[in-house]
Design a protein around this motif. Structure first.
Motif, PDB file in Angstrom:
ATOM      1  N   GLY A  36       0.753  -1.239   0.000  1.00 57.32           N
ATOM      2  CA  GLY A  36       0.000   0.000   0.000  1.00 57.32           C
ATOM      3  C   GLY A  36       0.784   1.291   0.000  1.00 57.32           C
ATOM      4  N   ARG A  37       2.086   1.207   0.230  1.00 58.83           N
ATOM      5  CA  ARG A  37       2.863   2.460   0.224  1.00 58.83           C
ATOM      6  C   ARG A  37       4.239   2.193  -0.375  1.00 58.83           C
ATOM      7  NH1 ARG A  37       3.243   0.696   5.654  1.00 58.83           N
ATOM      8  NH2 ARG A  37       5.368   0.785   6.408  1.00 58.83           N
ATOM      9  N   ALA A  38       4.873   3.262  -0.750  1.00 58.72           N
ATOM     10  CA  ALA A  38       6.185   3.173  -1.391  1.00 58.72           C
ATOM     11  C   ALA A  38       7.230   2.625  -0.428  1.00 58.72           C
ATOM     12  CB  ALA A  38       6.608   4.550  -1.892  1.00 58.72           C
ATOM     13  N   ALA A  39       8.141   1.860  -0.979  1.00 56.26           N
ATOM     14  CA  ALA A  39       9.268   1.355  -0.196  1.00 56.26           C
ATOM     15  C   ALA A  39      10.386   2.393  -0.215  1.00 56.26           C
ATOM     16  CB  ALA A  39       9.751   0.035  -0.793  1.00 56.26           C
ATOM     17  N   GLU A  40      11.260   2.299   0.751  1.00 58.09           N
ATOM     18  CA  GLU A  40      12.436   3.170   0.800  1.00 58.09           C
ATOM     19  C   GLU A  40      13.375   2.832  -0.361  1.00 58.09           C
ATOM     20  OE1 GLU A  40      12.948   5.641   3.008  1.00 58.09           O
ATOM     21  OE2 GLU A  40      10.970   5.193   3.835  1.00 58.09           O
ATOM     22  N   LEU A  41      14.179   3.785  -0.750  1.00 60.42           N
ATOM     23  CA  LEU A  41      15.159   3.575  -1.817  1.00 60.42           C
ATOM     24  C   LEU A  41      16.058   2.382  -1.509  1.00 60.42           C
ATOM     25  CD1 LEU A  41      16.609   4.353  -4.426  1.00 60.42           C
ATOM     26  CD2 LEU A  41      17.931   6.024  -3.070  1.00 60.42           C
ATOM     27  N   SER A  42      16.432   2.219  -0.251  1.00 62.48           N
ATOM     28  CA  SER A  42      17.328   1.113   0.119  1.00 62.48           C
ATOM     29  C   SER A  42      16.733  -0.259  -0.233  1.00 62.48           C
ATOM     30  CB  SER A  42      17.672   1.175   1.608  1.00 62.48           C
ATOM     31  OG  SER A  42      16.499   1.045   2.391  1.00 62.48           O
ATOM     32  N   VAL A  43      15.412  -0.377  -0.210  1.00 63.61           N
ATOM     33  CA  VAL A  43      14.761  -1.635  -0.581  1.00 63.61           C
ATOM     34  C   VAL A  43      15.046  -1.949  -2.046  1.00 63.61           C
ATOM     35  CG1 VAL A  43      12.506  -2.743  -0.920  1.00 63.61           C
ATOM     36  CG2 VAL A  43      12.978  -1.448   1.179  1.00 63.61           C
ATOM     37  N   TYR A  44      14.969  -0.941  -2.901  1.00 61.59           N
ATOM     38  CA  TYR A  44      15.230  -1.144  -4.333  1.00 61.59           C
ATOM     39  C   TYR A  44      16.716  -1.325  -4.617  1.00 61.59           C
ATOM     40  CZ  TYR A  44      10.347  -0.085  -4.815  1.00 61.59           C
ATOM     41  OH  TYR A  44       8.983  -0.130  -4.691  1.00 61.59           O
ATOM     42  N   GLU A  45      17.564  -0.686  -3.821  1.00 61.98           N
ATOM     43  CA  GLU A  45      19.003  -0.920  -3.985  1.00 61.98           C
ATOM     44  C   GLU A  45      19.340  -2.374  -3.668  1.00 61.98           C
ATOM     45  OE1 GLU A  45      21.041   3.387  -3.126  1.00 61.98           O
ATOM     46  OE2 GLU A  45      20.230   2.305  -1.389  1.00 61.98           O
ATOM     47  N   GLU A  46      18.765  -2.902  -2.590  1.00 58.36           N
ATOM     48  CA  GLU A  46      18.993  -4.304  -2.238  1.00 58.36           C
ATOM     49  C   GLU A  46      18.368  -5.225  -3.275  1.00 58.36           C
ATOM     50  OE1 GLU A  46      18.568  -8.208  -1.000  1.00 58.36           O
ATOM     51  OE2 GLU A  46      16.813  -6.917  -1.156  1.00 58.36           O
ATOM     52  N   LEU A  47      17.170  -4.888  -3.740  1.00 58.61           N
ATOM     53  CA  LEU A  47      16.469  -5.719  -4.719  1.00 58.61           C
ATOM     54  C   LEU A  47      17.238  -5.805  -6.033  1.00 58.61           C
ATOM     55  CD1 LEU A  47      13.982  -7.394  -5.511  1.00 58.61           C
ATOM     56  CD2 LEU A  47      12.845  -5.233  -6.118  1.00 58.61           C
ATOM     57  N   THR A  48      17.736  -4.685  -6.538  1.00 61.33           N
ATOM     58  CA  THR A  48      18.486  -4.740  -7.801  1.00 61.33           C
ATOM     59  C   THR A  48      19.788  -5.520  -7.627  1.00 61.33           C
ATOM     60  OG1 THR A  48      19.415  -2.536  -7.394  1.00 61.33           O
ATOM     61  CG2 THR A  48      17.473  -2.646  -8.823  1.00 61.33           C
ATOM     62  N   ALA A  49      20.443  -5.369  -6.483  1.00 58.52           N
ATOM     63  CA  ALA A  49      21.673  -6.134  -6.220  1.00 58.52           C
ATOM     64  C   ALA A  49      21.370  -7.635  -6.167  1.00 58.52           C
ATOM     65  CB  ALA A  49      22.328  -5.673  -4.920  1.00 58.52           C
ATOM     66  N   ARG A  50      20.289  -8.003  -5.496  1.00 53.58           N
ATOM     67  CA  ARG A  50      19.902  -9.418  -5.406  1.00 53.58           C
ATOM     68  C   ARG A  50      19.576  -9.972  -6.793  1.00 53.58           C
ATOM     69  NH1 ARG A  50      14.581 -10.537  -3.467  1.00 53.58           N
ATOM     70  NH2 ARG A  50      14.911  -8.693  -2.200  1.00 53.58           N
ATOM     71  N   GLN A  51      18.938  -9.158  -7.638  1.00 53.00           N
ATOM     72  CA  GLN A  51      18.585  -9.639  -8.976  1.00 53.00           C
ATOM     73  C   GLN A  51      19.833  -9.846  -9.834  1.00 53.00           C
ATOM     74  OE1 GLN A  51      15.593 -10.855  -9.218  1.00 53.00           O
ATOM     75  NE2 GLN A  51      15.331  -9.980  -7.167  1.00 53.00           N
ATOM     76  N   ARG A  52      20.844  -9.022  -9.662  1.00 47.44           N
ATOM     77  CA  ARG A  52      22.107  -9.240 -10.386  1.00 47.44           C
ATOM     78  C   ARG A  52      22.733 -10.569  -9.954  1.00 47.44           C
ATOM     79  NH1 ARG A  52      22.117  -3.702  -9.546  1.00 47.44           N
ATOM     80  NH2 ARG A  52      23.547  -3.748  -7.773  1.00 47.44           N
ATOM     81  N   ARG A  53      22.658 -10.881  -8.653  1.00 44.19           N
ATOM     82  CA  ARG A  53      23.171 -12.169  -8.166  1.00 44.19           C
ATOM     83  C   ARG A  53      22.364 -13.330  -8.739  1.00 44.19           C
ATOM     84  NH1 ARG A  53      23.299  -9.322  -3.385  1.00 44.19           N
ATOM     85  NH2 ARG A  53      21.488 -10.430  -2.568  1.00 44.19           N
ATOM     86  N   HIS A  54      21.022 -13.194  -8.725  1.00 52.63           N
ATOM     87  CA  HIS A  54      20.175 -14.251  -9.286  1.00 52.63           C
ATOM     88  C   HIS A  54      20.524 -14.510 -10.748  1.00 52.63           C
ATOM     89  CE1 HIS A  54      17.706 -14.910  -5.845  1.00 52.63           C
ATOM     90  NE2 HIS A  54      16.930 -13.857  -5.980  1.00 52.63           N
ATOM     91  N   ASP A  55      20.685 -13.442 -11.518  1.00 54.07           N
ATOM     92  CA  ASP A  55      20.990 -13.618 -12.932  1.00 54.07           C
ATOM     93  C   ASP A  55      22.312 -14.360 -13.111  1.00 54.07           C
ATOM     94  OD1 ASP A  55      20.247 -12.908 -15.809  1.00 54.07           O
ATOM     95  OD2 ASP A  55      22.306 -12.178 -15.646  1.00 54.07           O
ATOM     96  N   ALA A  56      23.325 -13.977 -12.328  1.00 56.36           N
ATOM     97  CA  ALA A  56      24.644 -14.616 -12.436  1.00 56.36           C
ATOM     98  C   ALA A  56      24.595 -16.077 -11.994  1.00 56.36           C
ATOM     99  CB  ALA A  56      25.667 -13.845 -11.605  1.00 56.36           C
ATOM    100  N   GLU A  57      23.819 -16.378 -10.952  1.00 51.38           N
ATOM    101  CA  GLU A  57      23.793 -17.730 -10.390  1.00 51.38           C
ATOM    102  C   GLU A  57      22.750 -18.644 -11.034  1.00 51.38           C
ATOM    103  OE1 GLU A  57      23.152 -16.992  -6.221  1.00 51.38           O
ATOM    104  OE2 GLU A  57      25.087 -15.976  -6.011  1.00 51.38           O
ATOM    105  N   LEU A  58      21.597 -18.087 -11.416  1.00 49.94           N
ATOM    106  CA  LEU A  58      20.477 -18.908 -11.883  1.00 49.94           C
ATOM    107  C   LEU A  58      20.201 -18.763 -13.382  1.00 49.94           C
ATOM    108  CD1 LEU A  58      17.997 -18.061  -8.981  1.00 49.94           C
ATOM    109  CD2 LEU A  58      19.471 -20.080  -9.174  1.00 49.94           C
ATOM    110  N   GLY A  59      20.654 -17.650 -13.953  1.00 46.12           N
ATOM    111  CA  GLY A  59      20.356 -17.383 -15.360  1.00 46.12           C
ATOM    112  C   GLY A  59      19.050 -16.638 -15.566  1.00 46.12           C
ATOM    113  N   PHE A  60      18.402 -16.244 -14.486  1.00 43.79           N
ATOM    114  CA  PHE A  60      17.181 -15.442 -14.566  1.00 43.79           C
ATOM    115  C   PHE A  60      17.072 -14.590 -13.314  1.00 43.79           C
ATOM    116  CE2 PHE A  60      15.975 -19.670 -13.018  1.00 43.79           C
ATOM    117  CZ  PHE A  60      15.371 -19.374 -11.809  1.00 43.79           C
TER     118      PHE A  60
END
Length: 168
Positions: A36-60
């Motif tokens: 229901g409300r916007a997340a802090e910028l730090s949430v998206y910084e962590e999310l984009t970093a985690r997605q880079r790891r997922h792509d490198a490790e899982l391929g997606f």
């Protein structure tokens, strides 16, 4: 009658995408089914970093969605469901789109690309976890050929959720 889907490109999210996602998803309409409300910028910084790891490790991962004019419009992709409730360990596909881009077919086009990419990594089944009130996301699951597999209570909101499944 089916309309043509728009041109959309998926790419691994950059650190800079965290700022764009934060801006796009600050809209209460976008976040209606995500707390229901916007997340802090730090949430998206962590999310984009985690997605880079997922792509490198899982391929997606949850990829940044870019339109034909090279503008970031949201994200779509797949990642393991890591919560201790629901389909723990299964691969979930998901999406989030900036409000100004709704209704143009971006999510459907990008989700089809996601399914192709995930299938290419050897994943055999995917799920989509959707708030039962989210008619837009439910419509996307139907366009993808997903079927309702389970109804559950979302722990954070205590609202009904749906788990859709698709064999790849």
């Amino acid at each position: 009658m089916h309309r043509a889907l728009p041109a959309v490109r998926l790419r691994v999210p950059t650190h800079e995408d965290a700022f764009t996602w934060h801006r796009l998803f600050a809209d209460p309409d976008v976040m209606e089914f995500h707390g229901g409300r916007a997340a802090e910028l730090s949430v998206y910084e962590e999310l984009t970093a985690r997605q880079r790891r997922h792509d490198a490790e899982l391929g997606f991962c949850l990829w940044t969605m870019v339109d034909g004019a090279d503008r970031v419009v949201g994200f779509t992709g797949a990642q393991p469901w890591e919560r201790d409730w629901g389909p723990t360990g299964e691969i979930e596909i998901g999406w989030r789109l900036g409000r100004e881009h709704w209704g143009k077919g971006y999510v459907t086009a990008a989700a089809h690309q996601t399914l192709e990419r995930v299938r290419a990594t050897g994943v055999r089944d995917v799920v989509a976890m959707v708030d039962a009130r989210n008619t837009r996301s439910t419509a996307v699951t139907r366009r993808l050929g997903m079927r309702l597999a389970e109804t559950f209570l979302i722990p954070a909101s205590r609202r009904e959720g749906h788990c859709y499944r698709l064999a790849l």
